[in-house]
Design a protein around this motif. Structure first.
Motif, mmCIF file in Angstrom:
data_model
loop_
_atom_site.group_PDB
_atom_site.id
_atom_site.type_symbol
_atom_site.label_atom_id
_atom_site.label_comp_id
_atom_site.label_asym_id
_atom_site.label_seq_id
_atom_site.Cartn_x
_atom_site.Cartn_y
_atom_site.Cartn_z
ATOM 1 N N SER A 267 13.370 -13.901 0.360
ATOM 2 C CA SER A 267 13.798 -12.931 -0.563
ATOM 3 C C SER A 267 14.296 -11.700 -0.045
ATOM 4 O O SER A 267 13.888 -11.166 0.966
ATOM 5 N N GLY A 268 15.602 -11.087 -0.552
ATOM 6 C CA GLY A 268 16.245 -9.977 0.103
ATOM 7 C C GLY A 268 17.023 -10.204 1.112
ATOM 8 O O GLY A 268 17.654 -9.028 1.742
ATOM 9 N N ARG B 144 17.998 -2.139 6.567
ATOM 10 C CA ARG B 144 17.901 -2.509 5.274
ATOM 11 C C ARG B 144 16.475 -3.319 4.535
ATOM 12 O O ARG B 144 16.103 -4.321 5.324
ATOM 13 N N PRO C 26 13.876 -5.379 2.223
ATOM 14 C CA PRO C 26 14.431 -6.567 1.381
ATOM 15 C C PRO C 26 14.946 -6.011 -0.231
ATOM 16 O O PRO C 26 15.341 -6.994 -0.904
ATOM 17 N N ASP C 27 14.429 -4.986 -0.522
ATOM 18 C CA ASP C 27 14.803 -4.283 -1.848
ATOM 19 C C ASP C 27 16.369 -3.824 -1.719
ATOM 20 O O ASP C 27 16.653 -3.167 -2.791
ATOM 21 N N GLU D 238 17.484 -1.158 0.014
ATOM 22 C CA GLU D 238 17.499 0.347 0.598
ATOM 23 C C GLU D 238 17.624 0.596 1.862
ATOM 24 O O GLU D 238 17.285 -0.033 2.530
ATOM 25 N N SER E 150 15.254 -6.718 6.056
ATOM 26 C CA SER E 150 16.078 -7.652 5.568
ATOM 27 C C SER E 150 16.771 -8.717 6.544
ATOM 28 O O SER E 150 16.494 -8.167 7.831
#
Length: 828
Positions: A29-30, A170, A172-173, A175, A434
């Motif tokens: 995820s992400g 970076r 996973p969301d 940002e 990420s």
């Protein structure tokens, strides 16, 4: 495997779709490829289509292709403590970022760079931030990079920081946050440039297909920005390096060549009357700006670290007088520490009136009681790191560690030292990164990454951000930043958009080119290196020739010795005089083979292997002056396959190739003249040495034939003389004939021509010492007769050659603290 010709666009698109689908099926995820809108997915798909177009369905082939391009460029790096460079590990898959998202990153970098400038100007000026309690004094003075001699010195040009870098992560969301700031000596812009060049070659159509932002405008702005703050209209700018053992020396050499800067070391520079000069073959030349890639504490032993042997005495005084720009200013690294990051958010609000656009990772400095208590109470949920870069006792080696990963003994040692010196530690939140795709084991796999971004001041003083930078990718799937370390791969970072990108280049427009045939300033150190590169190559070839003649002519495969024993002993004597081996017990075949093997490939001083290693070292530090093929030949491993004669033959062909590259590919500049001077002097000395060994009055036919072999003059002799070997004829051809390119006379005439073409220090028209010695040596050869050649005359010629070498070194090369005000030394 499908070739590019066999793989059409439809097939490439099919392959790309399959790669992406298989990757997304197991990406976490992400992951940066697995998320994003339609435009982002289209960009990734286009990149993979280009990859498939060039490499077919084989991802391993794509990885090999990209790495080959990086190796061809000469990209490399060195691990501290290692003597050999490693290849720069390049991923074939660039990191794809859209221009809209990048715009926000660039704005955050500019804001951050301006904030750093403001803080540094205060710390080295009025120090109001400390006085008013916004920064603890220990936070500033605790940094080993806070340099007190720079306090109240206004840096020339008015800027503390002209070049800035930051490491971003970076989550996973999606940002982006800042892991670290770099102002002391930011590394990596050259690697970003080299990554882009390599990827552009490997993925030829990607640049225009996706309108990828170019790097050239940034580097042009960097160069123009440094020039703009210099006092002279046409400044001379240099990149100051610590030398070949610096981990990023290859990057520095590439940047200097790309930007047209002199690559200098501290020993190249001298300060006179508060101005900085570079020692060149034409005298002292003024330096207006230095892009510093040297630890600031080592810059000036008079102002900073008195034990520094690689700095420039008086450089701080030249800065204080405003006569040299140093980028970044010494002392800028005081605020790049982990501890300082804890105070940046509040400083941003205080000094700019707005929050950081790129937030820091949360940091607690243990120099404050409440923060230290929080770190101790939450040890298992934090990363523990050194506060100021140095290695505290509780973190041996200085690496950040996960608190939860500490064993009982490590935890006890850490807490004990935190009790004694809490200010040496910070606690930081555990950051999850990420992931991005890389090629591993022939498949696409997700790996965590970090991004290094660069900014530089342009000619107007405004910040320009390099579009992309470079990514560092871990070989470990653990997404926690503390586990990643320095990363195992690098990747180009492509910023793509909807609008066509102007094809900007650092090359000037054709109509704006000011013609010149002078290649520019040649530092004395560079001339010295090229001179000795020529000497080592000739010395190795001469010793190898003796070994080959000994092996090829004195040891028959079945018949034993092919040369007389006296001639063999003369050959042995030549090797012994070189210091390459100790005397064999006998002249039997087995002993001679062992003797030759030692001289060829032992690790001892003066063997062919050792001479090659010396030449390779010079090639490492002269790569900005040598053709890439020449550097590759110098770096080629010592041959190990085949018998000893086979290995000697391989080396002989390598020497011939190096001589051919120097003769046919080096422009006839002063740099080439010094390389050729080294060759000519060494070859002349070798001719005298073999003549002394084989031209005595009792010389036999074997002696004379061996001499012609060593002087590479057999064919010339046989074409000229039909009657067999004659001592006087051989002496004339090898020593006195100016038409024989292997003779002593030919070498001396070439040396004299070079010395008269090189710069002189005065305009009185008189010969300088090295020119006078060359003229005297030439006269000796022109007025002598071969029939009169004896040991005394050969010794006189040898003494003249040695004196000539010394005179060249004294006149042109670095001589420690040689008088800077010597008569005729030009200060320009």
């Amino acid at each position: 495997m499908a070739s590019r010709a066999e793989t059409g666009l439809f097939d490439a698109a099919t392959i790309a779709d399959r790669w992406i689908a298989e990757y997304r099926a197991h990406a976490p995820s992400g992951d940066i490829l697995a998320v994003g809108g339609q435009a982002e997915q289209a960009a990734w798909r286009a990149m993979f289509e280009e990859l498939a177009t060039h490499s077919g369905d084989a991802l391993d082939h794509a990885a090999e292709r990209a790495q080959r391009q990086a190796d061809d460029i000469g990209t490399g790096f060195r691990i501290p403590g290692e003597s050999e460079e490693r290849p720069w590990p390049l991923s074939p898959i660039p990191l794809m970022l859209d221009e809209a998202g990048w715009h926000g990153i660039a704005e955050g970098i500019v804001q951050r760079a301006e904030l750093m400038e403001t803080v540094l100007s205060d710390l080295y000026g009025p120090a109001r931030l400390v006085e008013q309690g916004y920064l603890p004094a220990a936070l500033v003075t605790g940094s080993p990079y806070f340099l007190r001699p720079m306090v109240h010195i206004d840096p020339p040009g008015g800027y503390q920081v002209q070049f800035f870098a930051a490491d971003l992560c970076r989550g996973p969301d999606g940002e982006w946050r800042v892991l670290a700031d770099h102002m002391r000596a930011p590394v990596g812009a050259g690697y970003a440039l080299e990554n882009r060049i390599a990827v552009a070659r490997a993925l030829g159509g990607l640049q225009t297909r996706l309108n990828i932002e170019r790097h050239a405008p940034f580097f042009a702005a960097l160069r123009d920005g440094m020039a703009a703050v210099c006092r002279r209209a046409d400044p001379r700018i240099a990149l100051l390096t610590a030398g070949r053992y610096n981990p990023s020396y290859a990057e520095q050499a590439h940047l200097a060549r790309y930007l047209g800067l002199l690559l200098v070391e501290g020993a190249d520079l001298a300060v006179l009357d508060d101005h900085v000069y570079v020692r060149t073959i034409a005298g002292m030349k003024r330096i207006d700006a230095l892009w510093r890639r040297l630890d600031p504490r080592l810059l000036d032993p008079l102002a900073f670290d008195s034990t520094s042997a690689i700095g420039v005495p008086g450089l701080a005084d030249a800065m204080a007088a405003g006569n040299v720009v140093v980028s970044n200013a010494p002392g800028a690294g005081a605020i790049e520490s982990n501890a300082f990051a804890a105070f940046l958010p509040k400083l941003a609000l205080r000094l700019t009136g707005e929050e950081l656009k790129l937030p820091n990772i949360a940091t607690w400095w243990c120099g404050q009681p409440a923060e230290c208590a929080y770190v101790r109470d939450n040890l298992d949920r934090l990363v523990i790191a050194p506060a100021f870069g140095a290695s505290p006792l509780g973190l041996p080696g200085g690496a950040a560690m996960l608190g939860a990963a500490l064993d009982t003994a490590q935890r006890a040692a850490l807490l004990a030292d935190m009790e004694r010196r809490p200010e040496d530690y910070v606690g930081q939140e555990i950051v999850r990164l990420s992931t991005t795709p890389v090629v591993s084991g022939g498949a696409l796999v997700p790996r965590p990454f970090m991004l290094r971004v660069f900014a530089a001041r342009g000619a107007d003083g405004e910040w320009v951000v390099l579009p992309g930078g470079f990514a560092r990718i871990s070989d470990h799937p653990d997404p926690r930043a503390a586990v990643m370390g320095e990363g195992s791969w690098s990747a180009d970072v492509c910023i793509y958009g909807a609008s066509a990108v102007e094809p900007v280049t650092l090359l000037p427009a054709p109509d704006d080119v000011r013609l010149r045939r002078n290649p520019g300033t040649l530092p004395s150190r560079v001339a010295d290196n090229l001179f000795w590169l020529g000497r080592y190559l000739e010395r190795g070839e001469a010793l190898l020739s003796v070994i080959r003649v000994l092996l090829g002519n004195s040891i028959g495969a079945d018949t034993g010795a092919a040369l007389a024993a006296a001639t063999v002993r003369r050959l042995i004597g030549l090797i012994l005089s070189s210091g390459a081996a100790t005397a064999p017990d006998t002249t039997r075949r087995t002993d001679l083979l062992a003797f030759a093997r030692t001289a060829l490939e032992s690790e001892t001083t003066n063997s062919v292997r050792h001479i090659n290693a010396q030449a390779r070292k010079i090639g490492d530090i002269s790569r900005e002056r040598l053709a890439a093929d020449m550097v590759r030949l110098l770096e080629a491993p010592f041959p190990t396959k085949g018998g000893i004669l086979d290995r000697a033959g391989t080396l002989q062909r390598r020497y011939a190739a190096l001589a051919g590259l120097a003769g046919e590919h080096m422009a006839r500049t002063d740099a080439w003249r010094f390389h050729d001077l080294g060759r000519r002097i060494e070859r002349g000395m070798a001719v005298v040495q073999v003549a002394r060994a084989f031209l005595d009055p009792q010389a036999t036919t074997d002696d004379l034939s061996t001499l012609l072999d060593l002087a590479d003059s057999q064919i010339s002799y046989r074409q000229r003389y039909l009657t067999g070997m004659a001592r006087v004829a051989v002496a004339d051809l090898v020593v006195f004939d100016p038409g024989n390119p292997r003779s002593l006379a030919f070498q001396v005439e070439a040396i004299a021509a070079h010395l008269h073409a090189l710069p002189v220090l005065s305009d009185d028209g008189l010969d300088e010492p090295q020119q006078a010695i060359a003229a005297e040596l030439s006269a000796l050869l022109k007025t002598a007769r071969a029939v009169d050649l004896d040991l005394d005359r050969l010794n006189a010629l040898d003494r003249h050659l040695a004196a000539l070498s010394d005179a060249i070194a004294h006149r042109y090369f670095l001589q420690g603290a040689e008088p800077l005000r010597a008569d005729g030394f030009t200060l320009a």
